[in-house]
Design an enzyme around this catalytic site. Structure first.
Site, PDB file in Angstrom:
ATOM      1  N   ASP A 171      42.592  37.310 -80.182  1.00  0.00           N
ATOM      2  CA  ASP A 171      41.297  37.398 -80.883  1.00  0.00           C
ATOM      3  C   ASP A 171      41.453  37.289 -82.401  1.00  0.00           C
ATOM      4  OD1 ASP A 171      39.895  38.026 -78.376  1.00  0.00           O
ATOM      5  OD2 ASP A 171      40.866  39.981 -78.549  1.00  0.00           O
ATOM      6  N   HIS A 186      37.848  31.349 -76.993  1.00  0.00           N
ATOM      7  CA  HIS A 186      37.946  30.684 -78.292  1.00  0.00           C
ATOM      8  C   HIS A 186      36.522  30.445 -78.783  1.00  0.00           C
ATOM      9  CE1 HIS A 186      42.236  29.559 -77.484  1.00  0.00           C
ATOM     10  NE2 HIS A 186      41.783  29.736 -76.258  1.00  0.00           N
TER      11      HIS A 186
END
Length: 444
Positions: free
Chosen positions: A20, A48
């Site tokens: 992340d 993503h």
């Protein structure tokens, strides 16, 4: 797409924390200089998020380069593929006007994620929780069980979809094994053969035109002068070998796996870019030395969580938040052989009166300066911090280093000094234009 500044110059993008970190945005930005983007590990457990002209797009399995016209997208052999999810992702993108099928190429060697992998994954987590052992924190998408079949040399691969009789035989054997585990050990229901087989044969017809020898295609792209971008998923500290085991993912997330997971030699990995948040987050269970409490409004942890919008792209779970851990970063730099760093989400620190960075730990009465390998030792670590004055000015959308507040520059300079790797890029917002470039990975 602009021409690459150096023929056949390839860049690997990896996360240096627990995932992340903002890799998707950086990959999208770098794709201007790439002829192809490759995913080389993980599965659809990786989220993503791209923001282009204010519009947010979430990808899980398809490379982030899909948002750039004319860029080829490869799914390498190191990725485990859930065919139903992949087709769903393709359909969502194409419904939004993004051409996918003519540009997406899938390695025939990818292991398949099938329904029994998902059921085993979920049942195991439920059993861990009910027994008091504690969850690992998987996404429940069958990633781990699929990789287990790969290592045990019994996996069904994408190439098997081309041969119905072979697929049926292997599926029966594999289903028998997993049903035995589901019923006998996990106290869950068995799955039936016909719906799994029928669905697989249906998706096979849609996937066949996209199957390819990805390693050869990458090699040919380089020979023709095109540059390739290798897009890592998750983060180094979740790596199956080098992460905070057992609180890790089931694949190798480090730069070295870009070669093995896509079918090329390590000589094709020319520049390694590590992506690092200006603070630290983690989803799920596992040790986190610099973690901060997040529940109380007005605290730093609450600020990082809310201003940073820290929720998992795939699971929606809130991410745990804390200060940047430079000692953990040192481990990532060592493992990946990083050429340079991109610091993301600097703007989230705007407005804090004090900023801290973990520079080491106290463990059993001694000072250590790099993240230990043993998860129990990491739990016992007490972080050692350096403090910095914050800044009141906004960094959002800044594109020049000299335009950053002085204290922001001083913070980043100290980060660079402590971890021992140069900062080549800084992200100051979610949009691709919100980027400060100090050294270009395709020109450095």
């Amino acid at each position: 797409m602009q021409a690459a500044s150096k023929a056949g110059h390839n860049v690997v993008v990896v996360g240096t924390q627990w995932g992340d970190e903002g890799k998707g945005k950086v990959v999208d930005w770098l794709t201007d200089h790439a002829a192809a983007v490759v995913r080389f590990q993980g599965g659809h457990n990786a989220g993503h998020t791209l923001v282009i002209k204010g519009k947010k797009t979430a990808l899980q399995l398809i490379p982030s380069g899909v948002m750039r016209d004319g860029v080829a997208c490869y799914i390498g052999n190191g990725v485990v593929v859930d065919p139903a999810h992949l087709l769903g992702e393709i359909e969502r993108l194409e419904a939004a006007g993004v051409e996918v099928r003519s540009r997406l190429f899938i390695s025939e060697s990818c292991p398949l994620i099938l329904p029994f992998h998902v059921e085993v994954d979920k049942a195991r987590e439920a059993l861990r929780e009910s027994s008091g052992a504690g969850k690992i924190g998987t996404t429940g998408k069958g990633i781990g069980p699929a990789y287990e079949d790969k290592v045990a040399r019994r996996a069904l691969r994408v190439q098997d979809l081309k041969h119905p009789d072979r697929f049926a035989k292997k599926l029966r054997d594999l289903l028998e094994l997993h049903n035995f585990v589901l019923q006998g050990f996990l106290k869950a229901e068995a799955l039936e053969f016909p719906p799994i087989f029928d669905h697989a044969m249906n998706v096979a017809e849609q996937l066949k035109p996209m199957l390819a020898d990805v390693g050869v295609r990458i090699h040919e792209t380089n020979l023709a002068g095109g540059s390739v971008l290798f897009e890592g998923a998750q983060g180094t500290l979740l790596d199956i070998d080098h992460g905070t085991y057992p609180y890790v993912t089931s694949s190798n997330c480090v730069a070295g796996n870009a070669a093995a997971g896509s079918g090329v030699g390590p000589d094709k990995l020319h520049y390694i870019l590590g992506i690092t948040k200006a603070y630290t987050t983690r989803v799920g269970s596992g040790p986190f030395p610099t973690e901060l409490p997040m529940d109380e409004p007005g605290t730093v942890g609450h600020h990082l969580s809310t201003v940073g919008q820290e929720r998992g792209t795939v699971t929606g779970r809130p991410r745990r938040c804390g200060w940047l851990d430079a000692a953990a970063m040192k481990r990532s730099i060592l493992i990946n052989g990083l050429t340079g760093l991109c610091i993301t989400k600097l703007d989230v620190l705007d407005g804090l009166t004090e900023i801290k960075m973990g520079v080491g730990y106290e463990l059993d009465g001694r000072r250590i300066d790099i993240l230990p390998l043993d998860a129990d030792e990491i739990v016992a670590c007490k972080p050692v911090y350096e403090s910095f004055p914050g800044w009141t000015g906004s960094t959002v959308g800044t594109t020049r280093w000299d335009d950053l507040p002085l204290n922001a520059r001083r913070y980043l300079e100290r980060v660079q000094e402590v971890i021992g790797a140069p900062i080549d890029m800084v992200s100051t917002g979610p949009d691709r234009e919100h980027t400060i470039l100090l050294r270009h990975p395709y020109q450095g």
